[in-house]
Design an enzyme around this catalytic site. Structure first.
Site, PDB file in Angstrom:
ATOM      1  N   SER A 182     -45.429  12.814  88.399  1.00  0.00           N
ATOM      2  CA  SER A 182     -44.353  12.589  89.362  1.00  0.00           C
ATOM      3  C   SER A 182     -43.380  13.756  89.482  1.00  0.00           C
ATOM      4  O   SER A 182     -42.710  13.890  90.498  1.00  0.00           O
ATOM      5  CB  SER A 182     -43.591  11.316  89.008  1.00  0.00           C
ATOM      6  OG  SER A 182     -43.105  11.382  87.681  1.00  0.00           O
ATOM      7  N   HIS A 210     -48.173   7.529  92.244  1.00  0.00           N
ATOM      8  CA  HIS A 210     -47.945   8.492  93.330  1.00  0.00           C
ATOM      9  C   HIS A 210     -49.227   8.831  94.088  1.00  0.00           C
ATOM     10  O   HIS A 210     -49.209   9.706  94.947  1.00  0.00           O
ATOM     11  CB  HIS A 210     -47.314   9.773  92.780  1.00  0.00           C
ATOM     12  CG  HIS A 210     -45.875   9.581  92.422  1.00  0.00           C
ATOM     13  ND1 HIS A 210     -44.856   9.697  93.333  1.00  0.00           N
ATOM     14  CD2 HIS A 210     -45.297   9.240  91.252  1.00  0.00           C
ATOM     15  CE1 HIS A 210     -43.703   9.452  92.744  1.00  0.00           C
ATOM     16  NE2 HIS A 210     -43.937   9.181  91.477  1.00  0.00           N
ATOM     17  N   LYS A 241     -43.857   2.746  96.520  1.00  0.00           N
ATOM     18  CA  LYS A 241     -43.724   4.116  97.023  1.00  0.00           C
ATOM     19  C   LYS A 241     -44.404   4.197  98.390  1.00  0.00           C
ATOM     20  O   LYS A 241     -43.807   3.775  99.368  1.00  0.00           O
ATOM     21  CB  LYS A 241     -44.287   5.087  95.987  1.00  0.00           C
ATOM     22  CG  LYS A 241     -43.542   4.966  94.639  1.00  0.00           C
ATOM     23  CD  LYS A 241     -43.982   5.997  93.639  1.00  0.00           C
ATOM     24  CE  LYS A 241     -43.500   5.706  92.228  1.00  0.00           C
ATOM     25  NZ  LYS A 241     -42.046   5.763  92.056  1.00  0.00           N
TER      26      LYS A 241
END
Ligand SMILES: Cc1ncc(COP(=O)(O)O)c(C=O)c1O
Length: 393
Positions: A182, A210, A241
């Site tokens: 990240s 991610h 996300k």
């Protein structure tokens, strides 16, 4: 008079201020979007994980509202008592199909998915072999498990292999990596780690927080990106996300999910998602499967922005993803860069120790599918001007 037993907190906060590392919370005045108002200033926003712009996608909004009207605002219970609604089960069925696994379970967040899974799968007699830059939720889960934790240098597969080779035969071992790291945006050494796991019979786990919605076909993640279906036992992902809403999930064999239902403490002891969140996440999967343009734009924007930063002469590390760090080194200097960019109309958060190692402070940027080229060029111009002022380029 009673002395304040929390006075030491002020000392620590003052020390952060003295070092120039104290960050105020930035407050969004409206939506989480590519161009938005933060602390009453209009800025190009390079700090969210809203990779595909789904936080404001009309289909997701509509489905959330529909679920709100139909099912109310909350579930009133943990999953194992009365908090499992048909819509949670439907979301899990869709996630399993999307990830091409037998089953899936949803947690309240990616953090609780990692921490709850690692801490319940492993115990005192087991070993966890973990990349040094793995996410805090993996580290916390490992600590909670009471297993022996062995850390290998970042992406150093040979070091991981040596650690595992030195363990007794039949030692229960978890080998774990982030899919995308990240803070640096580089990818975990998944194919080679899978080979090590196969060779020594270790459980292979990846945290694709991610990577979900960013890598692989329609955003299926790094396992799909590297063609490793069937070789990663435990896949964690997040719904918070790229998928635009909130939550985490674990996808894998039916017995893994069945076990987590009975042992993962956040699943057992914390209330389930409001139905509107589950409905939003189902809508997000629909969008991933039917609107490839968002991923295409994300990657076009990523290439454009990285090339621009590189041409300006910044140190952007080894990122392979839409996360692009602008590495500055000194913590206070990174915060100054972030503050001056903000004054110039660009929000890119400064990140220092302990989130990244000492001497590796940075401003972290993330472009999204919904940035326009003009917005990204505006941000590049600001980086160029402020970077030159600070002597970084
Ligand atoms: C690598 C990684 N794993 C897990 C998480 C936690 O995900 P969530 O925000 O859904 O709790 C994050 C988010 O910060 C992350 O970066």
């Amino acid at each position: 008079m009673r002395q304040n037993p929390l006075a030491y907190l002020d000392d620590e906060l003052n020390e952060l201020r003295r070092q120039g590392l104290y960050r105020p919370l930035r407050v969004l005045d409206g939506e989480q979007a590519a161009h938005t108002s933060i602390d009453h200033r209009h800025v190009v926003n390079l700090s969210s994980n809203n990779y595909l712009g789904l936080t404001t996608h009309p289909t997701l909004r509509a489905r959330a509202l529909e679920a709100l009207k139909t099912f109310g605002v909350g579930t009133g219970s943990v999953r194992t008592i009365a908090g499992t609604m048909a819509i949670h089960v439907e979301l899990e069925r869709r996630l399993a199909a999307f990830k091409q696994t037998e089953s899936a379970v949803v947690f309240q967040s990616g953090f609780t998915a990692n921490a709850g899974t690692v801490s319940s799968l492993l115990g005192r007699d087991d070993v966890i072999v973990s990349d040094e830059l793995n996410h805090a939720s993996i580290i916390d889960g490992a600590r909670l498990s009471r297993a022996t934790i062995k850390v290998f240098p970042h992406r150093d597969v040979e070091a991981a292999r040596q650690i595992i080779a030195a363990l007794p035969r039949h030692q229960r071992t978890l080998l774990i990596t982030d899919g995308v790291f990240s803070m640096d945006g580089d990818l975990g050494a998944l194919p080679a780690l899978c080979d090590v796991a196969d060779e020594y019979g270790a459980i292979m786990m990846v945290d694709d927080a991610h990577a979900s919605g960013v890598f692989g076909r329609a955003g299926r993640g790094t396992v799909d990106h590297f063609g490793l279906h069937g070789r990663v036992d435990v896949q964690v992902g997040t719904l918070s996300k790229a998928l635009g809403a909130l939550g985490g999930y674990v996808a894998g064999p039916a017995s893994l999910i069945d076990f987590l239902h009975r042992r993962a403490r956040p699943f057992l002891f914390s209330t389930s998602h409001p139905p509107s969140v589950a409905a939003t996440c189902i809508a997000a999967i629909d969008v991933l499967e039917t609107e490839p343009q968002w991923m295409e734009r994300l990657w076009d924007n990523t290439r454009f922005f990285k090339a621009g930063l590189e041409a300006l002469g910044f140190n952007i590390g080894i990122s392979e993803s839409p996360i692009t760090p602008v590495i500055v080194g000194d913590g206070a200097r990174a915060m100054t860069l972030s503050d001056k960019l903000f004054e110039a109309g660009v929000f890119a958060q400064g990140i220092g120790f302990p989130t990244v190692p000492q001497g590796r402070a940075r401003v972290r940027t993330i472009v999204t599918a919904t940035h326009t080229e003009d917005e990204l060029q505006f941000a590049l111009d600001a980086f160029g001007k402020v970077g030159a002022e600070l002597g970084l380029i």
